[in-house]
Design a protein around this motif. Structure first.
Motif, PDB file in Angstrom:
ATOM      1  N   GLU A 111     -13.346  -6.072  -1.887  1.00  0.00           N
ATOM      2  CA  GLU A 111     -12.914  -7.231  -2.667  1.00  0.00           C
ATOM      3  C   GLU A 111     -11.888  -8.008  -1.859  1.00  0.00           C
ATOM      4  O   GLU A 111     -10.880  -7.449  -1.409  1.00  0.00           O
ATOM      5  CB  GLU A 111     -12.297  -6.783  -3.991  1.00  0.00           C
ATOM      6  N   ALA A 131       2.222   1.774  -3.448  1.00  0.00           N
ATOM      7  CA  ALA A 131       1.172   2.198  -4.374  1.00  0.00           C
ATOM      8  C   ALA A 131       0.841   3.675  -4.205  1.00  0.00           C
ATOM      9  O   ALA A 131       0.483   4.360  -5.172  1.00  0.00           O
ATOM     10  CB  ALA A 131      -0.090   1.358  -4.167  1.00  0.00           C
ATOM     11  N   THR A 132       0.934   4.172  -2.981  1.00  0.00           N
ATOM     12  CA  THR A 132       0.610   5.574  -2.725  1.00  0.00           C
ATOM     13  C   THR A 132       1.819   6.486  -2.849  1.00  0.00           C
ATOM     14  O   THR A 132       1.678   7.709  -2.810  1.00  0.00           O
ATOM     15  CB  THR A 132       0.032   5.738  -1.307  1.00  0.00           C
ATOM     16  N   ARG A 134      -9.805   4.991   2.515  1.00  0.00           N
ATOM     17  CA  ARG A 134      -9.659   5.789   1.308  1.00  0.00           C
ATOM     18  C   ARG A 134      -9.837   4.873   0.092  1.00  0.00           C
ATOM     19  O   ARG A 134      -9.764   3.648   0.224  1.00  0.00           O
ATOM     20  CB  ARG A 134      -8.259   6.430   1.273  1.00  0.00           C
ATOM     21  N   PRO A 135     -10.053   5.411  -1.094  1.00  0.00           N
ATOM     22  CA  PRO A 135     -10.135   4.580  -2.296  1.00  0.00           C
ATOM     23  C   PRO A 135      -8.896   3.708  -2.433  1.00  0.00           C
ATOM     24  O   PRO A 135      -7.772   4.170  -2.206  1.00  0.00           O
ATOM     25  CB  PRO A 135     -10.214   5.615  -3.423  1.00  0.00           C
ATOM     26  N   ALA A 136      -9.119   2.433  -2.770  1.00  0.00           N
ATOM     27  CA  ALA A 136      -8.054   1.440  -2.913  1.00  0.00           C
ATOM     28  C   ALA A 136      -7.395   1.092  -1.583  1.00  0.00           C
ATOM     29  O   ALA A 136      -6.328   0.475  -1.558  1.00  0.00           O
ATOM     30  CB  ALA A 136      -7.001   1.884  -3.920  1.00  0.00           C
ATOM     31  N   ARG A 188       0.829  -1.206   0.000  1.00  0.00           N
ATOM     32  CA  ARG A 188       0.000   0.000   0.000  1.00  0.00           C
ATOM     33  C   ARG A 188       0.863   1.256   0.000  1.00  0.00           C
ATOM     34  O   ARG A 188       0.556   2.234  -0.690  1.00  0.00           O
ATOM     35  CB  ARG A 188      -0.929  -0.022   1.220  1.00  0.00           C
ATOM     36  N   GLU A 205      -9.689  -5.308  -0.038  1.00  0.00           N
ATOM     37  CA  GLU A 205      -9.364  -3.996  -0.584  1.00  0.00           C
ATOM     38  C   GLU A 205     -10.620  -3.297  -1.063  1.00  0.00           C
ATOM     39  O   GLU A 205     -11.573  -3.933  -1.532  1.00  0.00           O
ATOM     40  CB  GLU A 205      -8.365  -4.133  -1.738  1.00  0.00           C
ATOM     41  N   ARG A 206     -10.600  -1.989  -0.950  1.00  0.00           N
ATOM     42  CA  ARG A 206     -11.709  -1.172  -1.437  1.00  0.00           C
ATOM     43  C   ARG A 206     -11.402  -0.743  -2.851  1.00  0.00           C
ATOM     44  O   ARG A 206     -10.279  -0.328  -3.162  1.00  0.00           O
ATOM     45  CB  ARG A 206     -11.888   0.051  -0.538  1.00  0.00           C
ATOM     46  N   ASP A 207     -12.381  -0.839  -3.731  1.00  0.00           N
ATOM     47  CA  ASP A 207     -12.178  -0.444  -5.141  1.00  0.00           C
ATOM     48  C   ASP A 207     -11.872   1.051  -5.214  1.00  0.00           C
ATOM     49  O   ASP A 207     -12.411   1.838  -4.429  1.00  0.00           O
ATOM     50  CB  ASP A 207     -13.431  -0.752  -5.964  1.00  0.00           C
ATOM     51  N   THR A 235      -6.888  -0.758   2.228  1.00  0.00           N
ATOM     52  CA  THR A 235      -6.803  -2.163   2.619  1.00  0.00           C
ATOM     53  C   THR A 235      -7.424  -2.379   3.992  1.00  0.00           C
ATOM     54  O   THR A 235      -7.167  -1.607   4.926  1.00  0.00           O
ATOM     55  CB  THR A 235      -5.336  -2.624   2.650  1.00  0.00           C
ATOM     56  N   ASP A 259      -5.611   4.809   4.934  1.00  0.00           N
ATOM     57  CA  ASP A 259      -5.101   3.921   3.896  1.00  0.00           C
ATOM     58  C   ASP A 259      -5.317   2.458   4.250  1.00  0.00           C
ATOM     59  O   ASP A 259      -5.544   1.620   3.378  1.00  0.00           O
ATOM     60  CB  ASP A 259      -3.602   4.162   3.691  1.00  0.00           C
TER      61      ASP A 259
END
Length: 246
Positions: free
Chosen positions: A190, A16-17, A126-128, A13, A244-246, A130, A100
């Motif tokens: 997801e 990714a950020t 937040r979007p995406a 994560r 995970e959140r889309d 975990t 996050d």
């Protein structure tokens, strides 16, 4: 094992950020992590030591006091904030959509409405983001009661809607992997992985682990090998879901 899975998720994560922590020092604030029901900081303090900022929400003042002391001893008091609250009124003390990563460990067994608890945890992401969920597993309790010779209690746990083996059961609720997964997906997340935790550890006599050379390491390796296999996670003492959140 949960910590190893969580640590890897935090690292992914952060990459990714673009907010990685280097050498235990936060870069651009690193990640914002919410630990619901985080108690005295069993996960919060190690997460903070990676360089992330952690908000712990817990209903117990004593647990939050212990958290403050533990964070200070670990040198991460500036990265850990404890607030009194619970999953039901989460957004009275935490920011909606502000984190996050959210930890929901040992919470769903005790809340009045597990579905609401998970919806709130998901809404804090937040979007995406975990979500890490850890909850008591039904199969492990049934197996443990049966192996102890309490066959009636084992059957009671197997058939009880809450997975309890009787009035003396200290656990208010237990889950199967399917039940926990359904709650997570219903909250709009997801599923990335489902692990069985303590598949064998609670069944092995402690004296064997304490006296046999190399037994502890071998047991840990066995736990890791079995964790994601459906046949074994179905009889685990605890279940861990990473989503995970889309």
């Amino acid at each position: 094992m949960v910590w190893e899975v969580l640590k890897d998720a935090l690292e992914r994560r952060a990459k990714a950020t673009g907010r990685e922590a280097v050498g235990g020092e936060a870069v651009h604030g690193a990640l914002d992590v919410l630990d619901t029901g985080g108690g005295s900081g069993n996960f919060a303090v190690p997460v903070a030591r990676l360089g992330h900022h952690v908000t712990v929400v817990d209903p117990s003042p004593n647990a939050l006091f212990a958290l403050e002391r533990r964070a200070a001893e670990a040198g991460v008091a500036d990265r850990v904030r404890g607030v009194q609250g619970d999953a039901h009124g989460l957004f009275d003390v935490a920011e909606r959509g502000g984190y996050d990563v959210v930890l929901c460990h040992g919470v769903l067994e005790y809340v009045d409405d597990p579905a609401e608890g998970l919806r709130n945890a998901a809404a804090a992401l937040r979007p995406a983001g975990t979500l890490s969920v850890l909850a008591a597993g039904l199969g492990g309790a049934v197996l443990a009661r049966a192996l102890a010779g309490h066959f009636t209690e084992a059957r009671q746990a197997l058939t009880d809607p809450e997975g309890r083996w009787g009035s003396g059961d200290p656990m208010p609720r237990r889950f199967t992997a399917d039940q926990l997964s359904e709650l997570v997906t219903a909250a709009g997340l997801e599923i990335a992985a489902v692990h069985g935790v303590r598949v064998f550890a609670d069944l092995v006599p402690g004296v064997l682990v304490d006296t046999e050379p190399g037994a502890l390491d071998a047991l840990l390796q066995l736990e890791e090998a079995a964790a994601e296999l459906p046949a074994f996670r179905s009889v685990a003492t605890q279940l861990h879901v990473l989503a995970e959140r889309d």
